[in-house]
Design a protein around this motif. Structure first.
Motif, PDB file in Angstrom:
ATOM      1  N   TRP A 312       0.860  -1.193   0.000  1.00 25.88           N
ATOM      2  CA  TRP A 312       0.000   0.000   0.000  1.00 25.88           C
ATOM      3  C   TRP A 312       0.889   1.232   0.000  1.00 25.88           C
ATOM      4  CZ3 TRP A 312      -1.926  -2.520   5.022  1.00 25.88           C
ATOM      5  CH2 TRP A 312      -2.841  -3.531   4.755  1.00 25.88           C
ATOM      6  N   ASP A 313       0.520   2.255  -0.783  1.00 28.04           N
ATOM      7  CA  ASP A 313       1.224   3.535  -0.672  1.00 28.04           C
ATOM      8  C   ASP A 313       0.608   4.321   0.496  1.00 28.04           C
ATOM      9  OD1 ASP A 313      -1.188   4.461  -1.593  1.00 28.04           O
ATOM     10  OD2 ASP A 313      -0.482   5.006  -3.584  1.00 28.04           O
ATOM     11  N   GLU A 314       1.070   5.564   0.701  1.00 25.69           N
ATOM     12  CA  GLU A 314       0.574   6.333   1.857  1.00 25.69           C
ATOM     13  C   GLU A 314      -0.931   6.524   1.785  1.00 25.69           C
ATOM     14  OE1 GLU A 314       2.118   7.089   4.708  1.00 25.69           O
ATOM     15  OE2 GLU A 314       3.662   5.854   3.777  1.00 25.69           O
ATOM     16  N   PHE A 315      -1.454   6.807   0.577  1.00 29.97           N
ATOM     17  CA  PHE A 315      -2.900   6.981   0.407  1.00 29.97           C
ATOM     18  C   PHE A 315      -3.627   5.682   0.792  1.00 29.97           C
ATOM     19  CE2 PHE A 315      -6.721   6.393  -2.142  1.00 29.97           C
ATOM     20  CZ  PHE A 315      -7.420   7.556  -1.865  1.00 29.97           C
ATOM     21  N   GLY A 316      -3.079   4.563   0.315  1.00 31.11           N
ATOM     22  CA  GLY A 316      -3.686   3.265   0.614  1.00 31.11           C
ATOM     23  C   GLY A 316      -3.669   2.966   2.104  1.00 31.11           C
ATOM     24  N   LYS A 317      -2.558   3.305   2.754  1.00 31.97           N
ATOM     25  CA  LYS A 317      -2.477   3.039   4.204  1.00 31.97           C
ATOM     26  C   LYS A 317      -3.565   3.809   4.954  1.00 31.97           C
ATOM     27  CE  LYS A 317       2.434   2.057   4.345  1.00 31.97           C
ATOM     28  NZ  LYS A 317       3.741   2.670   4.462  1.00 31.97           N
ATOM     29  N   GLY A 318      -3.804   5.060   4.543  1.00 34.45           N
ATOM     30  CA  GLY A 318      -4.847   5.878   5.183  1.00 34.45           C
ATOM     31  C   GLY A 318      -6.222   5.260   4.963  1.00 34.45           C
ATOM     32  N   ALA A 319      -6.451   4.780   3.734  1.00 31.73           N
ATOM     33  CA  ALA A 319      -7.754   4.176   3.410  1.00 31.73           C
ATOM     34  C   ALA A 319      -7.968   2.906   4.244  1.00 31.73           C
ATOM     35  CB  ALA A 319      -7.816   3.860   1.917  1.00 31.73           C
ATOM     36  N   ILE A 320      -6.921   2.115   4.380  1.00 25.81           N
ATOM     37  CA  ILE A 320      -7.020   0.872   5.156  1.00 25.81           C
ATOM     38  C   ILE A 320      -7.315   1.200   6.630  1.00 25.81           C
ATOM     39  CG2 ILE A 320      -5.697  -1.122   6.014  1.00 25.81           C
ATOM     40  CD1 ILE A 320      -6.358  -1.529   3.111  1.00 25.81           C
ATOM     41  N   GLU A 321      -6.644   2.216   7.128  1.00 26.35           N
ATOM     42  CA  GLU A 321      -6.898   2.611   8.534  1.00 26.35           C
ATOM     43  C   GLU A 321      -8.353   3.001   8.749  1.00 26.35           C
ATOM     44  OE1 GLU A 321      -4.271   5.687  10.019  1.00 26.35           O
ATOM     45  OE2 GLU A 321      -2.578   4.363   9.578  1.00 26.35           O
ATOM     46  N   ARG A 322      -8.925   3.728   7.771  1.00 24.58           N
ATOM     47  CA  ARG A 322     -10.326   4.176   7.933  1.00 24.58           C
ATOM     48  C   ARG A 322     -11.298   2.995   7.923  1.00 24.58           C
ATOM     49  NH1 ARG A 322      -8.215   8.362   5.101  1.00 24.58           N
ATOM     50  NH2 ARG A 322      -8.709   7.549   3.040  1.00 24.58           N
ATOM     51  N   THR A 323     -11.034   2.040   7.056  1.00 24.97           N
ATOM     52  CA  THR A 323     -11.987   0.917   6.980  1.00 24.97           C
ATOM     53  C   THR A 323     -11.839   0.000   8.203  1.00 24.97           C
ATOM     54  OG1 THR A 323     -13.080  -0.566   5.423  1.00 24.97           O
ATOM     55  CG2 THR A 323     -10.680  -0.681   5.442  1.00 24.97           C
ATOM     56  N   ILE A 324     -10.600  -0.127   8.725  1.00 23.02           N
ATOM     57  CA  ILE A 324     -10.412  -0.906   9.969  1.00 23.02           C
ATOM     58  C   ILE A 324     -11.169  -0.219  11.106  1.00 23.02           C
ATOM     59  CG2 ILE A 324      -8.728  -1.555  11.752  1.00 23.02           C
ATOM     60  CD1 ILE A 324      -6.696  -2.029   9.499  1.00 23.02           C
ATOM     61  N   LYS A 325     -11.034   1.104  11.160  1.00 26.73           N
ATOM     62  CA  LYS A 325     -11.686   1.861  12.242  1.00 26.73           C
ATOM     63  C   LYS A 325     -13.217   1.643  12.194  1.00 26.73           C
ATOM     64  CE  LYS A 325     -11.904   6.627  14.013  1.00 26.73           C
ATOM     65  NZ  LYS A 325     -13.246   7.046  13.670  1.00 26.73           N
ATOM     66  N   GLU A 326     -13.764   1.688  10.993  1.00 26.59           N
ATOM     67  CA  GLU A 326     -15.209   1.502  10.882  1.00 26.59           C
ATOM     68  C   GLU A 326     -15.630   0.092  11.312  1.00 26.59           C
ATOM     69  OE1 GLU A 326     -18.617   2.474   7.620  1.00 26.59           O
ATOM     70  OE2 GLU A 326     -17.039   1.095   6.979  1.00 26.59           O
ATOM     71  N   LEU A 327     -14.853  -0.902  10.886  1.00 26.70           N
ATOM     72  CA  LEU A 327     -15.195  -2.278  11.277  1.00 26.70           C
ATOM     73  C   LEU A 327     -15.095  -2.455  12.788  1.00 26.70           C
ATOM     74  CD1 LEU A 327     -13.607  -4.225   8.325  1.00 26.70           C
ATOM     75  CD2 LEU A 327     -15.984  -4.397   9.089  1.00 26.70           C
ATOM     76  N   GLN A 328     -14.086  -1.818  13.385  1.00 30.51           N
ATOM     77  CA  GLN A 328     -13.950  -1.907  14.838  1.00 30.51           C
ATOM     78  C   GLN A 328     -15.155  -1.247  15.519  1.00 30.51           C
ATOM     79  OE1 GLN A 328     -11.512  -3.617  16.658  1.00 30.51           O
ATOM     80  NE2 GLN A 328     -13.008  -3.212  18.280  1.00 30.51           N
ATOM     81  N   GLU A 329     -15.617  -0.114  14.974  1.00 25.62           N
ATOM     82  CA  GLU A 329     -16.792   0.568  15.559  1.00 25.62           C
ATOM     83  C   GLU A 329     -18.047  -0.300  15.436  1.00 25.62           C
ATOM     84  OE1 GLU A 329     -15.118   5.064  14.677  1.00 25.62           O
ATOM     85  OE2 GLU A 329     -16.767   4.306  13.450  1.00 25.62           O
TER      86      GLU A 329
END
Ligand code: NAI
Ligand code: AKG
Length: 338
Positions: A312-329
């Motif tokens: 993942w590039d930096e943009f991809g890493k940010g996107a992955i973090e957001r989707t993990i956060k949503e799944l955790q919520e």
């Protein structure tokens, strides 16, 4: 209600396929294709186990679906069990497609149906645990699909958690189609190595950075502005766009994706990468464990395997973090059901 019908004998033993929400719009698009052999192959007879709510309208509609299945005279269809009794519906099933759930309406996010739908998947996880084969392969379609699959798995301790998957295939196929349209591929099938990571929601990350068309890099032939401002939002918001256009959510494409998800899991992908929602435990990408997450997989001999080594590039890493956060919520919101 119980309906069973036999048509002819064959040396291949039939397998039992449960479909919940069978009288709904996805069910209507899905069942004839399963019965025609599109999901498990042209030599595999099936017995369909159809579950509906214990509601006179839903059961009357289900009866109509059963009549139509009979009228199709599918040679592979060896029986139909149509019922509102969940244990009968899951009795000895080899496959379960958990579709039945409330769909979202215009203006809603998928997480908005979490409260209504999550309880269904606790009950269904327990019933699968009690009644299905321990080897049952489960594909959850009802939204929010990833978290619902996690709930069902958590309530089925006798079935391996890895047998519970959620459908990311519609997102995957949508992304393939957008790339093929953009680059004028002669066939969508020429698009390979695409991945949709994360949640089946607006935070999913459709990732074309490794994708190729006939071996040529997609990323090198599209500009970043199109990727970030057109491609990704179009795929993320496609479900909402269809609800806006049709007034109801996607059904034909959802049924098609469910067929492809199970077919590839069971019959294999011949090395092609597809996206599946699977448990994140032990994944090689450092995605937080305990989630049901869309990963790139290949399938062989009835097993899926995560494809390793993608970056993942930096943009991809940010996107992955957001989707993990949503799944955790989402997970936190249903912790009483786990
Ligand atoms: N994962 C994905 O990519 C997609 C998921 N979906 C989701 O699939 C689900 C079904 O969609 P549609 O078929 O369009 O909805 P629908 O409303 O047409 O059909 C749902 C059916 O499920 C039945 N049902 C509800 N609760 C049930 C229960 N506890 N047990 C058995 N049956 C039950 C209803 O009576 C109804 O017949 C929705 O949650 C929708 O959001 C839809 C498209 C794509
Ligand atoms: O978007 C929804 O809530 C229902 C259908 C769906 O999940 C989709 O089309 O991707």
């Amino acid at each position: 209600m119980f309906v069973a019908r036999r048509f002819m004998t064959s040396s291949v033993q039939p397998v039992r396929v449960a479909v919940t929400g069978a009288a709904g719009q996805i069910g209507y698009a899905l069942l004839p294709r399963i019965a025609a052999g599109e999901m498990l192959g042209p030599n595999q007879p099936v017995i369909l186990h159809l579950l509906e709510r214990d509601d006179p309208k839903a059961l009357a509609a289900l009866e109509g679906v059963v009549m139509e299945l009979q009228d199709c005279a599918f040679p592979l269809l060896r029986g139909v069990v149509a019922t509102s009794d969940i244990n009968k519906a899951f009795d000895s099933v080899d496959y379960a497609l958990l579709v039945g759930a409330k769909p979202r309406g215009p203006g809603m996010e998928r997480a908005d149906v979490l409260k209504d739908n999550a309880a269904i998947f606790k009950v269904q996880g327990r019933a699968l645990n009690e009644s299905a084969k321990k080897s049952v392969k489960v594909c959850v379609v009802g939204n929010p699909a990833n978290t619902n699959a996690m709930i069902a798995a958590a309530n089925a301790p006798n079935i391996p958690a890895t047998n519970f998957t959620s459908m990311m295939r519609l997102d995957h196929d949508r992304a393939m189609a957008q790339i093929a349209l953009k680059l004028g591929a002669s066939s969508v099938a020429d698009v390979e190595k695409l991945v949709v990571w994360g949640n089946h929601s607006a935070t999913q990350y459709p990732d074309l950075s490794n994708a190729v068309i006939k071996g040529k890099s997609v990323a090198k032939n599209v500009d970043q502005e199109w990727v970030r401002n057109t491609f990704i939002p179009t795929v993320q918001q496609r479900g909402a766009a269809i609800i806006k256009a049709r007034g109801v959510s996607s059904a034909a494409s959802a049924a098609n994706a469910a067929i492809a998800h199970v077919r590839d899991w069971v019959l294999g992908t011949n090395g092609r990468i597809v996206s599946m929602g699977i448990p994140s435990d032990g994944n090689p990408y450092g995605v937080k464990e305990g989630l049901l997450f869309g990963f790139p997989v290949t399938c062989q001999n009835g097993q899926y395997k995560i494809v390793e080594g993608l970056q993942w590039d930096e943009f991809g890493k940010g996107a992955i973090e957001r989707t993990i956060k949503e799944l955790q919520e989402e997970k936190d919101a249903v912790k009483h059901l786990l």
